[in-house]
Scaffold this active site. Structure first.
Site, short mmCIF file in Angstrom:
data_model
loop_
_atom_site.label_atom_id
_atom_site.label_comp_id
_atom_site.label_asym_id
_atom_site.label_seq_id
_atom_site.Cartn_x
_atom_site.Cartn_y
_atom_site.Cartn_z
CG ASP A 82 -1.25 7.82 -3.35
OD1 ASP A 82 -0.35 7.06 -2.96
OD2 ASP A 82 -1.61 8.82 -2.69
CD GLU A 144 3.31 8.78 0.80
OE1 GLU A 144 4.22 9.09 1.59
OE2 GLU A 144 3.03 9.50 -0.18
ZN LIG Z 1 6.21 9.40 -2.32
#
Ligand SMILES: [Zn+2]
Length: 393
Positions: A82, A144
């Site tokens: 992401d 993340e």
């Molecule tokens: Zn990163």
């Protein structure tokens, strides 16, 4: 797109692979499945199976794949799929179309961290033909950027069901320096429920904003204590555990006693600080001070703490096979602490030795006109080639 077996395998250079990956808009708010499907197809065309773990809605997935022997040990190459939003940022071109200028490749995620993933994927054919004696693993996560929310599902799957790898290299951009320490990041929401009523009858209501404000004062007091009393680690700036209340929301009109208030906060412990002790202190305040006050005013009034994200600090270990390997591959002895939290802390938490080392610079991460230098991509490629040689030796 699914390739039939026996179809010619598409070989992509790291740059071509990066262009493909950047073209998937994997902003954390969106699904990453198109990118995951592309990677799974790419690996499957090379005879490699992927193992997916999904989020609760099934709209996002982690991907884990094993190359070489299916034994325990070996090295995990870990990256998040992401990227952060581009909304409101002044980009000079399309953020989701990789463009090259002056020795740099521009695009969202080029540095953080599709550049590293592109290198790993582009080198899979070499990993396949190298005759690996030690396993290499590819670990790609989702969410993340929302606080390392995706990787724990993959890590739990590895811990429960798969041969345990020995080493994790998280390829976040460090300009290929070995990073063996970072602070953790623990995000929480504190929900305060009071009782609403007319503002002229304050004795009949319970003001959720006022009680939330008291808890903000308590949290700021904790932050002050960390700043004044430590513990300190001068490898970080600032050298102490930080705590920040970053969001508050509650109430609807000044003539209504607010029934609800939510505050969002996070703390970032330095390695060596026990996060559970910090959480314990906050919980004690809620149970012993805040909630008795609330429930004395109205039986339904109470405050509740909800965890949003949990990233343990990355602690320097000695001995550390991961640090030794990265030193050997980079030829550099120095090891640094980094300011940002990564999934390395989550791998270390289940006992797998983890470090951070990847191409590109964190200074370009999350910026408009994010880029990675071609020279960093080339260095990263050389780094991975040495890793493949080591694993085949
Ligand atoms: Zn990163």
């Amino acid at each position: 797109m699914t390739r039939s077996r026996g179809a010619p395998v598409e070989r992509l250079s790291p740059k071509e692979m990066l262009a493909r990956l950047v073209a998937f808009d994997t902003t954390s708010a969106r699904s990453n499945l198109a990118l995951i499907d592309f990677v799974r197809d790419h690996l499957s065309a090379l005879g490699i199976e992927s193992r997916l773990t999904f989020d609760e809605q099934g709209t996002k997935a982690n991907l884990y794949a094993n190359l070489g022997p299916g034994d325990a040990g070996g090295v995990v190459l870990s990256g998040h799929t992401d990227v952060v939003p581009v909304v409101g940022q002044p980009w000079s071109g399309d953020p989701f179309s990789l463009s090259e200028r002056d020795g740099r490749l521009y695009g969202r995620g080029s540095a953080d961290m599709k550049g590293f993933i592109a290198l790993v994927l582009a080198l899979v054919p070499e990993m396949r033909s190298a005759g690996l004696k030690r396993p290499l693993h590819i670990a790609l996560s989702y969410d993340e950027e929302l606080g390392c929310l995706g990787a724990p599902r993959m890590i739990a799957d590895i811990a429960a069901n798969l041969p345990r790898p020995a080493i994790v290299i998280v390829g976040e951009p460090t300009r290929l320096k070995l990073a063996h320490r970072h602070k953790g990041c623990y995000g929480y929401d504190l929900e305060v429920r009071g009782r609403d009523g007319h503002s002229s009858a304050t004795h009949r209501g319970v003001n959720a904003i006022s009680h939330a404000a008291a808890s903000v004062v308590f949290l700021d007091g904790l932050a002050d204590r960390f700043r004044r009393e430590g513990p300190f680690d001068h490898g970080f700036d600032p050298p102490y555990t930080t705590l920040n209340v970053g969001r508050i929301e509650g109430g609807s009109a000044v003539n209504i006693i607010p029934r609800h208030c939510r505050i969002g906060f996070e703390f970032r412990p330095i390695p060596g600080v026990d996060p559970q002790a910090v959480i314990g202190e906050i919980e004690r305040y809620i149970v012993e001070e805040l909630n008795p006050l609330l429930s004395a005013s109205a039986p339904e009034a109470r405050a509740e703490l909800r965890a949003r994200c949990t990233v343990p600090p990355l602690t320097a270990r000695s001995p550390s096979p991961a640090a030794d390997l990265v030193r050997r591959l980079t030829g550099a002895n120095e090891a640094v602490g980094i300011a940002f939290a990564t999934e390395a802390g989550q791998f270390q938490e289940i006992g797998i030795d983890a470090v951070v080392c990847g191409p590109g610079s964190i200074e370009q991460a999350h910026q408009p006109d994010e880029f990675i230098e071609l020279s960093q991509l080339a260095e990263g490629e050389a780094f991975l080639r040495r890793l493949i040689a080591w694993a085949a030796d």
